[in-house]
Scaffold this active site. Structure first.
Site, PDB file in Angstrom:
ATOM      1  N   LYS A  94      39.682  10.219  50.613  1.00 21.62           N
ATOM      2  CA  LYS A  94      39.388   9.961  49.078  1.00 21.62           C
ATOM      3  C   LYS A  94      40.076  10.634  47.712  1.00 21.62           C
ATOM      4  O   LYS A  94      40.669  11.663  48.124  1.00 21.62           O
ATOM      5  CB  LYS A  94      37.954   9.016  48.540  1.00 21.62           C
TER       6      LYS A  94
HETATM    7  C1  LIG Z   1      35.188   4.912  52.240  1.00 21.95           C
HETATM    8  C2  LIG Z   1      34.661   3.645  51.825  1.00 21.95           C
HETATM    9  C3  LIG Z   1      33.504   4.015  51.837  1.00 21.95           C
HETATM   10  C4  LIG Z   1      32.184   4.013  52.752  1.00 21.95           C
HETATM   11  O1  LIG Z   1      32.570   5.858  52.050  1.00 21.95           O
HETATM   12  P1  LIG Z   1      31.489   6.737  53.299  1.00 21.95           P
HETATM   13  O2  LIG Z   1      31.898   7.781  52.359  1.00 21.95           O
HETATM   14  O3  LIG Z   1      33.126   6.880  54.719  1.00 21.95           O
HETATM   15  O4  LIG Z   1      30.530   6.440  53.987  1.00 21.95           O
HETATM   16  C5  LIG Z   1      33.020   3.036  51.619  1.00 21.95           C
HETATM   17  N1  LIG Z   1      33.581   1.261  50.904  1.00 21.95           N
HETATM   18  C6  LIG Z   1      34.236   2.134  50.834  1.00 21.95           C
HETATM   19  C7  LIG Z   1      35.524   0.826  49.898  1.00 21.95           C
HETATM   20  C8  LIG Z   1      35.165   2.424  51.411  1.00 21.95           C
HETATM   21  O5  LIG Z   1      36.517   2.877  50.893  1.00 21.95           O
END
Ligand SMILES: *Cc1c(COP(=O)(O)O)cnc(C)c1O
Length: 396
Positions: free
Chosen positions: A196
């Site tokens: 991210k």
């Molecule tokens: C990455 C992601 C999640 C989950 O995030 P985590 O921190 O890995 O639990 C949820 N929604 C979207 C749209 C994502 O891209």
């Protein structure tokens, strides 16, 4: 349509494979993690409290609660909204499975509303059509970092008295009409997963305007134990704790926050770097048989999390899956965000969902590819991505 053979000369040899979504980790994070290790304070503590404070300040909200993931943030927000079993939550079919899984873990029923073909975000008209007497919440995802149409969504929510929970996993820097993503809804949920825009390895955050909600989420994130239970081993003397609700083990560790407190101050600079790469890609791919990402809407700020191409399979020399293979053979890591949720067997079997019932999300999911867009890419990395894409798509 055939999958092309491996390229004669890969743009990058195997030893220099360009990993998709590689995080940018600098010295201060490394030193801060080592500092936590040396102090032997690994779990939830002062660094988590600092990340919560600084993230809340960045977003301009009073309360932020750090948790172990965005999935946990979503789960606790849905519980915080007080949904009962059978209550329906409207969300997008073009998202990571975690969005829908969190709704299910909270005991609610996910209802999918199709996306807009161009913006790839949940379409307000589709939300209207998906509303039933059991609808209790809307869970929009700001896909790829592009803000959803929050005026229309908030208007629906107000008229129907629905809770709004924003999935901001792609949208740390995103703004809509001068307001930051994650501050529109009752809850805003963020991810600090490794790929991210900023990372803590694994990690997440819940934003809320409401102090009581923040306290409840904090409590649910730590076994349902009463306030400040994490202080119970401190030098202030032993404190008894009480379990007041059935909670979870979703707290963030200081080891994670140690990374995040040094990532957060850099995200604006990193956004500028991704904007340069984005522009370079747009120019380089304009003549290829692909659809480029939609231009950001006026009076919004795109978080530029994913650069997605839609392969025009009628004109391109390769299928989407052929493109993925050919890029990998060129030494360039690529992603797919996402095959639509109803393409997965679990949801088909449990709910009888058919991907074709959400045609826009299905069409995007079957043709989309994401290219590397990390702030840490060098100019040479970017040129390598471009050379590989051109080699794969310009062949006739
Ligand atoms: C990455 C992601 C999640 C989950 O995030 P985590 O921190 O890995 O639990 C949820 N929604 C979207 C749209 C994502 O891209």
């Amino acid at each position: 349509m055939s999958t092309p053979a491996a390229p004669r000369t890969p743009v990058r040899p195997k030893e220099r494979f360009l990993v998709f979504g590689r995080p940018t980790i600098e010295e201060p994070e490394i030193e801060e993690v080592v500092d936590s290790l040396r102090k032997s304070w690994l779990g939830t503590g002062p660094k988590v409290a600092r990340l919560e404070r600084e993230f809340a300040a960045y977003k301009g909200v009073p309360h932020a609660v750090a948790v172990h993931s965005c999935t946990a943030a979503l789960h606790l927000s849905i519980l915080g909204a007080g949904l009962a079993p059978g209550d329906e939550v409207i969300t997008t079919p073009l998202t990571f499975c975690a969005t829908v899984n969190a709704i299910l873990h909270a005991g609610a029923q996910p209802v999918l509303a199709d996306v807009d073909r161009r913006t790839m975000n949940i379409a307000p008209e589709a939300i209207e059509r998906a509303i039933t007497p059991r609808t209790r919440a809307i869970l929009p995802v700001h896909f790829a970092g592009r803000p959803c149409e929050m005026d229309a969504i908030l208007d629906i929510a107000r008229r129907r008295n629905l809770v709004v929970i924003e999935d901001c996993a792609h949208a740390i820097e995103t703004e809509y009409k001068g307001r930051k993503a994650g501050t529109f809804g009752d809850f805003g949920c963020f991810s600090f997963y490794a790929t991210k825009n900023m990372t803590t390895g694994e990690g997440g955050m819940v934003l809320t305007q409401n102090e009581a909600q923040a306290a409840r989420i904090k409590m649910l994130a730590l076994h349902g134990m009463s306030k400040d239970a994490w202080k119970r081993f401190s030098d202030e003397g032993y404190k008894h704790y009480s379990v007041v609700e059935l909670g979870f083990k979703y707290n963030m560790m200081d080891l994670q926050a140690a990374i995040g407190i040094h990532q957060l101050p850099r995200i604006e600079r990193w956004l500028e770097r991704r904007a340069q790469i984005w522009k370079r890609y747009d120019a380089a791919f304009a003549e290829l048989p692909v659809e480029l990402p939609a231009a950001p809407a006026p009076d919004t700020r795109h978080g530029l999390h994913l650069y997605t191409l839609l392969i025009d399979e009628a004109r391109a020399p390769v299928s989407r899956d052929g493109f993925l293979d050919a890029m990998t053979a060129h030494g360039i890591g690529v992603g797919v965000h996402y095959m639509s949720v109803p393409e997965h067997p679990y949801y088909q079997q449990r709910f009888g969902w058919k991907a074709s019932d959400w045609p826009a999300a299905m069409a995007i999911g079957r043709r989309t590819v994401s290219l590397p867009l990390s702030a840490g890419l060098t100019d040479q990395d970017v040129e390598d991505v471009i050379s590989a894409v051109r080699d794969v798509l310009a062949r006739s």
